[in-house]
Motif scaffolding. Structure first.
Motif, PDB file in Angstrom:
ATOM      1  N   THR A  74      -0.061   4.941   1.481  1.00  0.00           N
ATOM      2  CA  THR A  74       0.153   5.072   3.020  1.00  0.00           C
ATOM      3  C   THR A  74       0.890   5.342   4.078  1.00  0.00           C
ATOM      4  O   THR A  74       1.345   5.483   5.380  1.00  0.00           O
ATOM      5  CB  THR A  74      -1.273   4.413   3.322  1.00  0.00           C
ATOM      6  OG1 THR A  74      -0.893   2.822   3.442  1.00  0.00           O
ATOM      7  CG2 THR A  74      -2.542   4.689   3.070  1.00  0.00           C
ATOM      8  N   LYS A  75       1.508   3.953   3.272  1.00  0.00           N
ATOM      9  CA  LYS A  75       3.245   3.426   4.358  1.00  0.00           C
ATOM     10  C   LYS A  75       4.454   3.916   3.633  1.00  0.00           C
ATOM     11  O   LYS A  75       5.699   3.676   4.021  1.00  0.00           O
ATOM     12  CB  LYS A  75       3.158   1.757   3.907  1.00  0.00           C
ATOM     13  CG  LYS A  75       2.049   0.592   4.135  1.00  0.00           C
ATOM     14  CD  LYS A  75       1.922  -1.040   4.586  1.00  0.00           C
ATOM     15  CE  LYS A  75       1.563  -1.103   4.780  1.00  0.00           C
ATOM     16  NZ  LYS A  75       1.240  -2.598   5.024  1.00  0.00           N
ATOM     17  N   ASP A 112       0.682  -1.153   0.223  1.00  0.00           N
ATOM     18  CA  ASP A 112       0.166  -0.173   0.248  1.00  0.00           C
ATOM     19  C   ASP A 112       0.779   0.893   0.331  1.00  0.00           C
ATOM     20  O   ASP A 112       1.213   1.871   1.079  1.00  0.00           O
ATOM     21  CB  ASP A 112      -0.960   0.142   0.882  1.00  0.00           C
ATOM     22  CG  ASP A 112      -2.257   1.153   1.154  1.00  0.00           C
ATOM     23  OD1 ASP A 112      -1.880   1.746   0.464  1.00  0.00           O
ATOM     24  OD2 ASP A 112      -2.586   0.939   2.109  1.00  0.00           O
ATOM     25  N   GLN A 133      12.074  -0.045   1.884  1.00  0.00           N
ATOM     26  CA  GLN A 133      11.875  -0.660   3.046  1.00  0.00           C
ATOM     27  C   GLN A 133      12.961   0.121   4.393  1.00  0.00           C
ATOM     28  O   GLN A 133      13.013   0.077   5.236  1.00  0.00           O
ATOM     29  CB  GLN A 133      11.092  -1.333   3.341  1.00  0.00           C
ATOM     30  CG  GLN A 133       9.714  -1.496   2.416  1.00  0.00           C
ATOM     31  CD  GLN A 133       8.827  -3.315   2.037  1.00  0.00           C
ATOM     32  OE1 GLN A 133       9.557  -3.867   1.582  1.00  0.00           O
ATOM     33  NE2 GLN A 133       7.923  -3.188   2.721  1.00  0.00           N
ATOM     34  N   GLN A 138       7.360   6.061   4.388  1.00  0.00           N
ATOM     35  CA  GLN A 138       8.126   6.511   6.082  1.00  0.00           C
ATOM     36  C   GLN A 138       9.193   8.416   5.115  1.00  0.00           C
ATOM     37  O   GLN A 138       9.666   7.924   4.597  1.00  0.00           O
ATOM     38  CB  GLN A 138       8.502   6.100   6.807  1.00  0.00           C
ATOM     39  CG  GLN A 138       7.995   4.669   7.133  1.00  0.00           C
ATOM     40  CD  GLN A 138       8.616   3.085   7.317  1.00  0.00           C
ATOM     41  OE1 GLN A 138       9.260   3.334   8.889  1.00  0.00           O
ATOM     42  NE2 GLN A 138       8.001   2.365   8.031  1.00  0.00           N
TER      43      GLN A 138
END
Length: 438
Positions: free
Chosen positions: A93-94, A90, A124, A96
């Motif tokens: 929304t993810k 997603d 990530q 960072q």
């Protein structure tokens, strides 16, 4: 005249050779440059030589849509990409703040007035990344960079403390944390090590793409001489389904207790359980302290010290935000002054699970976790309790364990202490893309 002619000929010859050498050097440099141009740069599964690419990090306020819009992609297309990709990751929304991303551009279209990316790659962490490719059709997938595990050995003599010993040898401080917190927490008090204590360790370092050091992966075996005792520790997986790994000695006795010694990995014991504590602020009146404080930076993960069920996860008065866990009919624990909780009432947690983060909520003069320990409904000092041992190794596994550690122990015994050597380590590449825990 003849002499003058010879001199002229010699000068001409030297100049010719020099020119030839210059040309050779130029040709050699040109060949090197051409070879470099031909070299492939593989990253994220792409040959980056075939693309124009842009690297950046997610900034405050950035979203997937804002990043793509900033690079000339319109919102109808952004919505379509995000919808197609959300089952994989997603991305909407993810993202960072501070995480790196890479945009790939088609080299054939770099001169177009409006340059658009064809691929978005989001990292990530050091190992895992997400690729969203929308050049022709929209594809999204996650990948892990190639990981190499290198098994190493090290020895050390204690002069002041283990952290200083490791630092002097150029070794990772994580080894100290693993030995103090994971292996010998209930066997050795690392605040009371003696000069002359010494250790040997077999451990594994992790590397990404063979070159990027990603830290200590695990400790396979250790040996510590302390106060005249010889303490062995061997890592062994007792449950492959639940992935339970423990450390046992040479007789298959578990070195762990049912409870972790402290709820934070990188904390400092700042105040002990003390029913007779007097505080100057209150005129030196007795103010019992029924908890054990561990100072740590705000945001440090707080771990459940044993398996159990969360019975409270709330905020109240001087406790601030806290979590309370019931472990069994005898024991409960509580963790105060959290920045935020990570669990809800009724949730089952396992030893080592992150239940919240260090903060300063409630009555506190600095960032720490106040760890409270109940036995039969009464608050007690966990450091003075004879706590139950962790699950012993089963009889069916004991034979397998003893067979497994035999060659490991032999190798450990054959690592010799070298007091004069500043960095006694040796390495062996043991694996690629797998873990080596037995």
């Amino acid at each position: 005249m003849r002499l003058k002619g010879l001199i002229v000929l010699a000068v001409f010859t030297v100049l010719f050779i020099a020119c030839k050498d210059d040309n050779s050097a130029e040709n050699f440099e040109k060949e090197i440059a051409e070879k470099k141009q031909e070299e492939k740069i593989f990253e994220f599964g792409f040959d980056l030589k075939k693309f124009e690419f842009k690297r950046d990090t997610v900034r405050k306020g950035d979203t997937f849509g804002i990043i793509l819009e900033r690079n000339n992609i319109g919102y109808p297309e952004i919505f379509q990409i995000a919808e197609k990709a959300k089952d994989t990751f997603d991305i909407a929304t993810k993202l960072q703040v501070g995480k790196p991303y890479t945009l790939l551009f088609d080299k054939d279209k770099v001169n177009d007035s409006i340059q658009k990316p064809t691929t978005f790659i989001y990292q990530q962490n050091l190992e895992d990344y997400v690729v969203i490719d929308f050049k022709d059709s929209i594809q999204a997938y996650t990948r892990t960079k190639p990981i190499t595990y290198v098994e190493k050995t090290a020895t050390g003599f204690i002069e002041n403390n283990i952290s200083e010993t490791l630092e002097n040898k150029g070794l990772s401080q994580v080894l100290a944390y693993k030995m103090a917190d994971d292996i010998y927490a209930w066997t050795i008090d690392f605040r009371r090590l003696q000069p002359g204590d010494r250790f040997k360790v077999i451990y594994t370092d992790k590397y990404i793409n063979d070159t990027i050091y990603a830290g200590v992966h695990n400790v396979k075996a250790a040996y510590f001489e302390h106060n005249g005792d010889s303490l062995y520790a061997f890592q062994f997986k007792t449950d492959s389904i639940k992935n339970i790994v423990d450390y046992f000695n040479e007789d298959a006795k578990n070195l762990r207790r049912a409870f972790l010694k402290m709820p934070v990995k990188f904390g400092r014991l700042s105040s002990r359980y003390n029913l007779k504590r007097r505080i100057a602020y209150y005129g030196y009146k007795v103010r019992p302290h029924k908890g054990t404080d561990f100072a740590a930076p705000i945001g440090t993960p707080i771990m459940a010290t044993a398996n159990g069920t969360v019975v409270e996860s709330t905020r109240r008065g001087g406790n601030g935000k806290y979590v309370k866990i019931r472990h069994n009919a005898t024991y409960s624990t509580q963790y105060l002054h959290m920045k935020a909780q990570n669990v809800k009432k009724g949730q089952y947690v396992k030893q080592g699970d992150i239940i919240g983060w260090v903060g300063m909520t409630g009555n506190t003069g600095g960032p720490h976790v106040c760890y409270r320990f109940w036995k039969n409904g009464k608050q007690v000092d966990p450091f003075r309790e004879k706590l139950p041992e962790a699950e012993p190794i089963s009889d069916s596994l004991k034979t397998k364990y003893l067979e497994y550690i035999a060659p490991v122990k032999e190798r450990l015994d054959n690592i010799f202490f070298l007091e004069t050597e500043s960095n006694n380590t040796e390495s062996t590449i043991t694996e690629d893309n797998t873990t080596d825990i037995q």
